[in-house]
Scaffold this motif. Structure first.
Motif, PDB file in Angstrom:
ATOM      1  N   ASN A 153     -39.981  -2.092  54.596  1.00  0.00           N
ATOM      2  CA  ASN A 153     -41.108  -2.582  53.797  1.00  0.00           C
ATOM      3  C   ASN A 153     -42.439  -2.441  54.537  1.00  0.00           C
ATOM      4  OD1 ASN A 153     -39.381  -3.334  51.683  1.00  0.00           O
ATOM      5  ND2 ASN A 153     -38.896  -5.232  52.773  1.00  0.00           N
ATOM      6  N   TYR A 154     -42.524  -1.427  55.352  1.00  0.00           N
ATOM      7  CA  TYR A 154     -43.749  -1.127  56.117  1.00  0.00           C
ATOM      8  C   TYR A 154     -44.165  -2.269  57.037  1.00  0.00           C
ATOM      9  CZ  TYR A 154     -44.125   2.881  53.002  1.00  0.00           C
ATOM     10  OH  TYR A 154     -43.883   4.034  52.311  1.00  0.00           O
ATOM     11  N   LEU A 155     -43.202  -3.045  57.487  1.00  0.00           N
ATOM     12  CA  LEU A 155     -43.488  -4.098  58.475  1.00  0.00           C
ATOM     13  C   LEU A 155     -42.928  -3.645  59.823  1.00  0.00           C
ATOM     14  CD1 LEU A 155     -42.425  -7.205  56.341  1.00  0.00           C
ATOM     15  CD2 LEU A 155     -44.761  -6.541  56.954  1.00  0.00           C
ATOM     16  N   PRO A 156     -43.591  -3.972  60.925  1.00  0.00           N
ATOM     17  CA  PRO A 156     -43.055  -3.588  62.222  1.00  0.00           C
ATOM     18  C   PRO A 156     -41.754  -4.322  62.534  1.00  0.00           C
ATOM     19  CG  PRO A 156     -45.148  -4.758  62.477  1.00  0.00           C
ATOM     20  CD  PRO A 156     -44.855  -4.703  61.016  1.00  0.00           C
ATOM     21  N   VAL A 157     -40.877  -3.655  63.264  1.00  0.00           N
ATOM     22  CA  VAL A 157     -39.639  -4.310  63.716  1.00  0.00           C
ATOM     23  C   VAL A 157     -39.852  -4.610  65.205  1.00  0.00           C
ATOM     24  CG1 VAL A 157     -37.143  -4.051  63.977  1.00  0.00           C
ATOM     25  CG2 VAL A 157     -38.313  -3.005  62.017  1.00  0.00           C
ATOM     26  N   ASN A 175     -52.378  -5.451  59.803  1.00  0.00           N
ATOM     27  CA  ASN A 175     -53.200  -5.531  58.599  1.00  0.00           C
ATOM     28  C   ASN A 175     -52.311  -5.489  57.358  1.00  0.00           C
ATOM     29  OD1 ASN A 175     -54.410  -2.690  56.952  1.00  0.00           O
ATOM     30  ND2 ASN A 175     -55.185  -4.711  56.482  1.00  0.00           N
ATOM     31  N   TYR A 176     -52.216  -6.651  56.698  1.00  0.00           N
ATOM     32  CA  TYR A 176     -51.507  -6.750  55.400  1.00  0.00           C
ATOM     33  C   TYR A 176     -52.323  -7.640  54.503  1.00  0.00           C
ATOM     34  CZ  TYR A 176     -47.673  -4.706  57.938  1.00  0.00           C
ATOM     35  OH  TYR A 176     -46.916  -3.846  58.685  1.00  0.00           O
ATOM     36  N   PRO A 177     -52.438  -7.356  53.223  1.00  0.00           N
ATOM     37  CA  PRO A 177     -52.053  -6.153  52.510  1.00  0.00           C
ATOM     38  C   PRO A 177     -52.573  -4.920  53.254  1.00  0.00           C
ATOM     39  CG  PRO A 177     -52.895  -7.795  50.977  1.00  0.00           C
ATOM     40  CD  PRO A 177     -53.121  -8.327  52.352  1.00  0.00           C
ATOM     41  N   THR A 181     -50.690   1.684  53.326  1.00  0.00           N
ATOM     42  CA  THR A 181     -49.461   1.708  52.510  1.00  0.00           C
ATOM     43  C   THR A 181     -49.482   0.755  51.318  1.00  0.00           C
ATOM     44  OG1 THR A 181     -48.349  -0.012  53.792  1.00  0.00           O
ATOM     45  CG2 THR A 181     -48.099   2.247  54.586  1.00  0.00           C
ATOM     46  N   GLY A 182     -50.392  -0.223  51.319  1.00  0.00           N
ATOM     47  CA  GLY A 182     -50.431  -1.208  50.245  1.00  0.00           C
ATOM     48  C   GLY A 182     -49.367  -2.295  50.386  1.00  0.00           C
ATOM     49  N   ALA A 183     -48.557  -2.213  51.453  1.00  0.00           N
ATOM     50  CA  ALA A 183     -47.479  -3.194  51.636  1.00  0.00           C
ATOM     51  C   ALA A 183     -48.053  -4.576  51.962  1.00  0.00           C
ATOM     52  CB  ALA A 183     -46.573  -2.742  52.783  1.00  0.00           C
ATOM     53  N   CYS A 184     -47.270  -5.606  51.639  1.00  0.00           N
ATOM     54  CA  CYS A 184     -47.701  -6.984  51.899  1.00  0.00           C
ATOM     55  C   CYS A 184     -46.764  -7.648  52.903  1.00  0.00           C
ATOM     56  CB  CYS A 184     -47.683  -7.788  50.605  1.00  0.00           C
ATOM     57  SG  CYS A 184     -48.872  -7.164  49.405  1.00  0.00           S
ATOM     58  N   ALA A 185     -47.315  -8.589  53.651  1.00  0.00           N
ATOM     59  CA  ALA A 185     -46.484  -9.339  54.608  1.00  0.00           C
ATOM     60  C   ALA A 185     -45.817 -10.510  53.883  1.00  0.00           C
ATOM     61  CB  ALA A 185     -47.346  -9.841  55.753  1.00  0.00           C
ATOM     62  N   THR A 186     -44.976 -11.202  54.604  1.00  0.00           N
ATOM     63  CA  THR A 186     -44.311 -12.386  54.036  1.00  0.00           C
ATOM     64  C   THR A 186     -44.473 -13.550  55.030  1.00  0.00           C
ATOM     65  OG1 THR A 186     -42.251 -11.873  55.183  1.00  0.00           O
ATOM     66  CG2 THR A 186     -42.510 -10.961  52.963  1.00  0.00           C
ATOM     67  N   ARG A 187     -44.234 -14.764  54.564  1.00  0.00           N
ATOM     68  CA  ARG A 187     -44.311 -15.937  55.460  1.00  0.00           C
ATOM     69  C   ARG A 187     -43.287 -15.818  56.586  1.00  0.00           C
ATOM     70  NH1 ARG A 187     -46.352 -20.976  53.000  1.00  0.00           N
ATOM     71  NH2 ARG A 187     -47.377 -20.430  51.067  1.00  0.00           N
ATOM     72  N   PHE A 189     -42.157 -13.090  57.883  1.00  0.00           N
ATOM     73  CA  PHE A 189     -42.642 -12.113  58.863  1.00  0.00           C
ATOM     74  C   PHE A 189     -43.655 -12.769  59.810  1.00  0.00           C
ATOM     75  CE2 PHE A 189     -46.018  -9.115  60.066  1.00  0.00           C
ATOM     76  CZ  PHE A 189     -45.275  -8.270  60.883  1.00  0.00           C
ATOM     77  N   PHE A 190     -44.523 -13.609  59.263  1.00  0.00           N
ATOM     78  CA  PHE A 190     -45.516 -14.285  60.108  1.00  0.00           C
ATOM     79  C   PHE A 190     -44.824 -15.106  61.206  1.00  0.00           C
ATOM     80  CE2 PHE A 190     -48.854 -14.466  56.475  1.00  0.00           C
ATOM     81  CZ  PHE A 190     -49.270 -13.192  56.798  1.00  0.00           C
TER      82      PHE A 190
END
Ligand SMILES: Cc1ncc(COP(=O)(O)O)c(C=O)c1O
Length: 389
Positions: A153-157, A175-177, A181-187, A189-190
């Motif tokens: 989901n375009y988030l770093p691992v 940087n999210y959104p 890529t337009g991808a969004c982060a999640t709580r 992920f934070f």
């Protein structure tokens, strides 16, 4: 020969400067080029914000150096604080946790100068916003690319970042959104981000200028909503995209007081703050013009659908991103990003950004911006459909 500093030689030409040259050349030859490459809202700044600027510009008190120079006017910082409370439920101290900026781009630079020593590693995503790399290199830092991939989901691992790199890293841009890529982060992920940054003492710069540009019921998020976020980083934000104020140059950094103090010190020794009337206009925007965001979201939603439908007709089907006014779409038919963007330019006089302009992991994608008037976007998509028929 006069010397030009070595540090500049490492910095690739800024993507949009090159693009602009290409577009200008074609236009000078009489070609009707449509650019879908740049994210710069085309609708005007709301009238009431402009009126506030004009009114304040008439007051000679505001012609002097800005009040509270490097930090921004207290009234602006207080309004930013109220914005964060109402929009995100995040409490901020205007005295020590908020800094006015000439846009979030400036903040990226000040963050690096404030937190990173020459030779330090700084993590940034690939694909990622090109200004991060430039800021890191200008300060003598070493950029380390963290891939962000569709399958994640375009988030770093974070577990994939080698431990010796993580140990040496002193800063990280996220940087999210996400642009591009337009991808969004999640709580969730934070929480992982705060853990990772805390474990390795990495200062986080969470760049959030698209924080409100969300679709399909996506939740509005600030990194500072995460427990412990303020201990590890700052968030950058901006009025550029939210209030169609990209040219006005006004934004803010919020969060960790030590980082804010470091950035303030850089700022105080670099410029003398934001023109007071622009800060007043910014206060007005944050206080009264949130409706503009909803209004713009309706427009972007409409254009987003137009582009998705059109790409679908030429066989480019994809899961559309839920944030930003960009569409990150796969390139058809085994072409490279550059081959496809060149084809669109040569056959249809349409400019889109090649995914590789944002890093090697952008290969196979293009980025289409929705910040063009509906009629021009329609024309652009019709031309693309014809070119690929
Ligand atoms: C990820 C990202 N950060 C920062 C900026 C710059 O925003 P500002 O106008 O606030 O400097 C942009 C602009 O395109 C962006 O895409």
């Amino acid at each position: 020969m006069l010397q030009i500093a070595d540090r500049l030689k490492k910095i690739p030409p800024y993507l949009f400067v090159e693009l602009r040259k290409k577009i200008n050349k074609a236009r000078a030859e009489g070609i009707d080029v449509i650019s879908l490459a740049i994210g710069d809202p085309v609708e005007p700044t709301p009238d009431a914000i402009i009126n506030e600027l004009c009114l304040r510009a008439r007051d000679p008190e505001n012609h002097r150096y800005p009040t509270d120079e490097e930090k921004g006017m207290l009234a602006f910082r207080q309004q930013v604080g109220r914005w964060y409370t109402t929009r995100y439920g995040v409490a901020l101290d205007p005295g020590s946790e908020i800094l006015g900026l000439i846009g979030s781009k400036e903040g990226c630079h000040h963050f690096i100068l404030g937190c990173v020593n020459p030779g330090d590693i700084v993590l940034m995503t690939d694909p990622g916003y090109p200004a991060y790399r430039a800021s890191i290199l200008m300060a003598g830092g070493l950029p380390y690319n963290v891939p962000i991939l569709a399958k994640n989901n375009y988030l770093p691992v974070f577990e994939d970042i080698p431990a010796d790199i993580a140990k040496k890293a002193r800063g990280m841009f996220l940087n999210y959104p996400n642009n591009p890529t337009g991808a969004c982060a999640t709580r969730e992920f934070f929480d992982r981000l705060v853990d990772f940054a805390g474990q390795f003492d990495i200062a986080v710069c969470y760049d959030n200028p698209y924080g409100e540009i969300l679709f399909d019921g996506q939740e509005r998020l600030s990194f500072l909503m995460a427990e412990g976020a303020k201990e590890v980083g700052v968030e950058l934000n901006s009025l550029s995209k939210l209030f169609n104020m990209a040219g006005w140059r006004i934004g803010m950094a919020v969060g960790n007081p030590d980082i804010i103090a470091a950035m303030s010190k850089v700022k105080e020794n670099t410029d003398s703050g934001i023109f007071n009337p622009i800060q007043y206009a910014g206060i007005h925007a944050l206080k009264y013009e949130a409706e503009n965001i909803d209004h713009m979201l309706q427009i972007y939603e409409r254009r987003r659908k137009m582009v998705i439908d059109s790409l679908g007709r030429i066989g480019i089907a994809f899961d559309p991103p839920k944030g930003t006014f960009y569409l990150w779409a796969p390139v058809p038919g085994g072409m490279s990003s550059l081959e496809f963007t060149n084809l669109l330019f040569d056959k249809a006089a349409i400019v889109v950004a090649a995914g590789t302009a944002y890093g090697q992991y952008g290969e196979g994608y293009i980025r289409i911006s929705l910040t063009v008037p509906d009629n021009r976007l329609k024309e652009a998509m019709e031309r693309i459909e014809r070119a690929l028929a």
